[in-house]
Design an enzyme around this catalytic site. Structure first.
Site, PDB file in Angstrom:
ATOM      1  CB  SER A  94      -0.926  -0.064   1.222  1.00  0.00           C
ATOM      2  OG  SER A  94      -1.992   0.811   1.061  1.00  0.00           O
ATOM      3  CG  ASP A 113      -5.971  -4.122  -3.565  1.00  0.00           C
ATOM      4  OD1 ASP A 113      -6.797  -3.198  -3.439  1.00  0.00           O
ATOM      5  OD2 ASP A 113      -4.774  -4.000  -3.277  1.00  0.00           O
ATOM      6  CG  HIS A 128      -5.534  -2.469   0.009  1.00  0.00           C
ATOM      7  ND1 HIS A 128      -4.517  -2.530  -0.915  1.00  0.00           N
ATOM      8  CD2 HIS A 128      -5.134  -1.591   0.976  1.00  0.00           C
ATOM      9  CE1 HIS A 128      -3.542  -1.711  -0.523  1.00  0.00           C
ATOM     10  NE2 HIS A 128      -3.891  -1.144   0.611  1.00  0.00           N
TER      11      HIS A 128
END
Lengths: 198, 374
Positions: B148, B314, B347
């Site tokens: 991320s 995701d 995610h």
């Protein structure tokens, strides 16, 4: 197919950039890395196989060669290898074009559907041939476009693709394919190995 | 919240010119390390944390008393094996776990910075953390990695320091924040600012805290970290400790109760202004901007070996955006591998125990290391 790997390795020069298209679990990449000083990458469609390759620390991209070869610039590799995968593509013609765009030269190996055992199987049994090189049933085979050595030879000829080398493989025995022995090799060989360029 | 106990921290005296124009110096950078640096100093891994992460990767976080955010990935014999590698992780600047951030006191005014703190970018965060290499006298890191916002820092690090990491593993990230990403972050920021206790960012000087706003921001963000299928499978329409609907606005559904809980525990460990600053840094992230949209140019000089990893479910940083990084690297002949891991955990997959992900990561790291040290 140890012999096939050896021939591919002999085709490739030292200190070159190589791409293995449809590299499976990375066996050929590892073989070449151990035998040649080259910079080699792979592209593989199956998640399981790409993960196996990456787990070995190999530079492999999960992707579909029919779409994802487009990300590589023209002539960005010295050699592009397509080992016994051509028949599995939806559009083999476009794939060959892409190989020759991305690579200065391409090494293509094709399981020969013209091999006498294959022909005999269809002739005598009347069912789709199953051999050592073609182990799957018609309903679950990944092979969409089977061809013979002669077909591929003709394919290249018609498109002005230069055949730098054309070898026939039978029981680990290697011989050269040329215009005059094409029909014989098309009957006697299990695998055709071609070094081509445009 | 910030008791500074058990927090290792480095005072960086070298002035750091921020993207916003201001220069900072003599500022703290809090970090933690795991494993030990070998004699050759070739086994160091720098992990970058995500938006709400911190330097405490593994073991028990001394502040929250909970497991570190990457405990199942980092440790003895784990994917990132601390028996073999020296793992470093620092709290990003503008964060709230010991590094220079909006909850620090401005020595000029003797007041807590709040929103008078300068705007920080991903580039600034990475430049600040680069000082760790000098501190540990590491010429070249074995690896940089992170998921991320951690992945964004990986990309920025390699772009800024093309010869400082042998391998780079950006996970579930993007090279440029999308309109949707910015939109979700803005939602979070607006909910904090709408809290009466936010007081234009001055809450800490007035002994208040915008708990409600921060908790709603966390709830909204948390939804974006999960997948629709994952949520449906875990919660569906299950009710929370009750036989039937209560015909009220209580948390009837388990998902409501779950989100409220996530929001409430978050405010105990995170500073609202840090949340504003860090989300802003993510929104400003666009690695190709400097190169007129040509992302490849950001990596032109790199010799680093990349592994890009994305997850099927995701939708915050989808596979397509991860693949753009791969494409940009291939366009310049960089050494890049890529896998998309099958997972329904959205995610958040990079933070969770997803065996295919962790196995791939572990084997790639170990095999790459043995090739380098061979």
């Amino acid at each position: 197919m140890k012999q096939e790997f050896k021939i591919i390795s002999d085709f490739i020069e030292k200190n070159t950039r190589v791409l293995d298209v449809g590299c499976g679990d990375g066996t050929l990449i590892e073989f070449l890395q151990n035998n040649k000083e080259i910079d080699i990458r792979g592209i593989e469609i199956s998640k399981e196989n790409s993960q196996k390759c990456v787990s070995k620390g190999l530079t492999v991209i999960e992707g579909d060669a029919e779409k994802d070869l487009s990300q590589f610039p023209d002539k960005s590799f010295d050699f592009v290898i397509l080992s016994q995968t051509l028949q599995a593509f939806l559009n083999p013609e476009i794939v060959i074009q892409e190989l020759l765009r991305v690579g200065k030269k391409a090494i293509v190996t094709v399981p020969n559907f013209g091999f006498w055992k294959v022909r005999l199987h269809l002739l005598m049994k009347g069912t789709m041939p199953i051999t050592k090189n073609l182990p799957d049933e018609w309903y679950n085979t990944p092979n969409l476009h089977m061809c013979t050595i002669k077909d591929f030879y003709k394919f290249c000829y018609e498109r002005d693709i230069k055949l730098d080398k054309a070898l026939a493989l039978r029981d680990e025995k290697i011989s050269t394919i040329n215009k005059s022995n094409l029909n014989i090799k098309n009957l006697s060989a299990e695998l055709g190995i071609f070094l081509i360029e445009k | 919240m910030n008791k500074n106990i058990n927090i290792k921290s480095l005072i960086i005296d070298k002035p750091l010119k921020l993207d916003c124009g201001q220069t900072i110096d003599n500022f703290p950078l809090a970090y933690e390390t795991y494993g030990s640096l070998n004699k050759e100093k070739d086994n160091a891994i720098l992990v970058f944390h995500a938006l709400t992460g911190d330097q405490f990767l593994s073991g028990i976080n001394p502040i929250t008393k909970k497991e570190g955010w990457w405990s199942h990935a980092v440790g003895s014999n784990k994917a990132i094996d601390t028996e073999k590698y020296f793992v470093i992780c620092a709290n990003v600047i503008s964060g709230c776990l010991g590094s220079f951030g909006p909850s620090n006191t401005n020595t000029d005014t003797n007041k807590i910075y709040g929103t008078t703190f300068p705007i920080i970018t991903i580039n600034d965060m990475v430049n600040a953390q680069h000082n760790l290499l000098d501190y540990f006298k590491i010429e070249k890191l074995f690896a940089v990695m992170g998921g991320s916002m951690g992945g964004m820092q990986v990309l920025q690090f390699v772009s800024n320091f093309p010869d400082k990491a042998r391998i780079a593993i950006p996970i579930a990230c993007t090279s440029s924040h999308s309109a949707q990403n910015i939109a979700f972050n803005e939602l979070g920021r607006q909910s904090i600012m709408a809290d009466n206790n936010w007081l234009n960012g001055d809450y800490a000087n007035q002994n208040k805290n915008p708990d409600k706003g921060l908790s709603v921001a966390r709830m909204a963000a948390h939804i974006t970290y999960l997948s629709k299928n994952g949520l449906q499978e875990k919660f569906g329409r299950k009710l929370q400790e009750r036989g039937d609907l209560k015909f009220s606005f209580d948390a009837d559904f388990q998902i409501e109760s779950y989100l409220r809980y996530q929001g409430s525990v978050f405010v105990d460990r995170f500073d609202a202004n840090s949340y504003l600053y860090i989300t802003r840094a993510m929104d400003y992230f666009d690695l190709s901007k400097k190169y007129n949209g040509n992302l490849s140019k950001a990596f032109e000089k790199t010799k680093t070996k990349f592994l890009v990893i994305s997850f099927t479910s995701d939708w915050l940083y989808p596979t397509s955006e991860n693949k753009e990084i791969v494409i940009a690297l291939n366009a310049i002949g960089a050494d890049v591998a890529f896998v998309e891991i099958e997972s329904d955990k959205g995610h958040d997959s990079f933070l969770l125990d997803v065996p295919e992900f962790l196995n791939t990561l572990k084997n790639y790291i170990n095999n790459s290391y043995s090739k380098i040290s061979r």
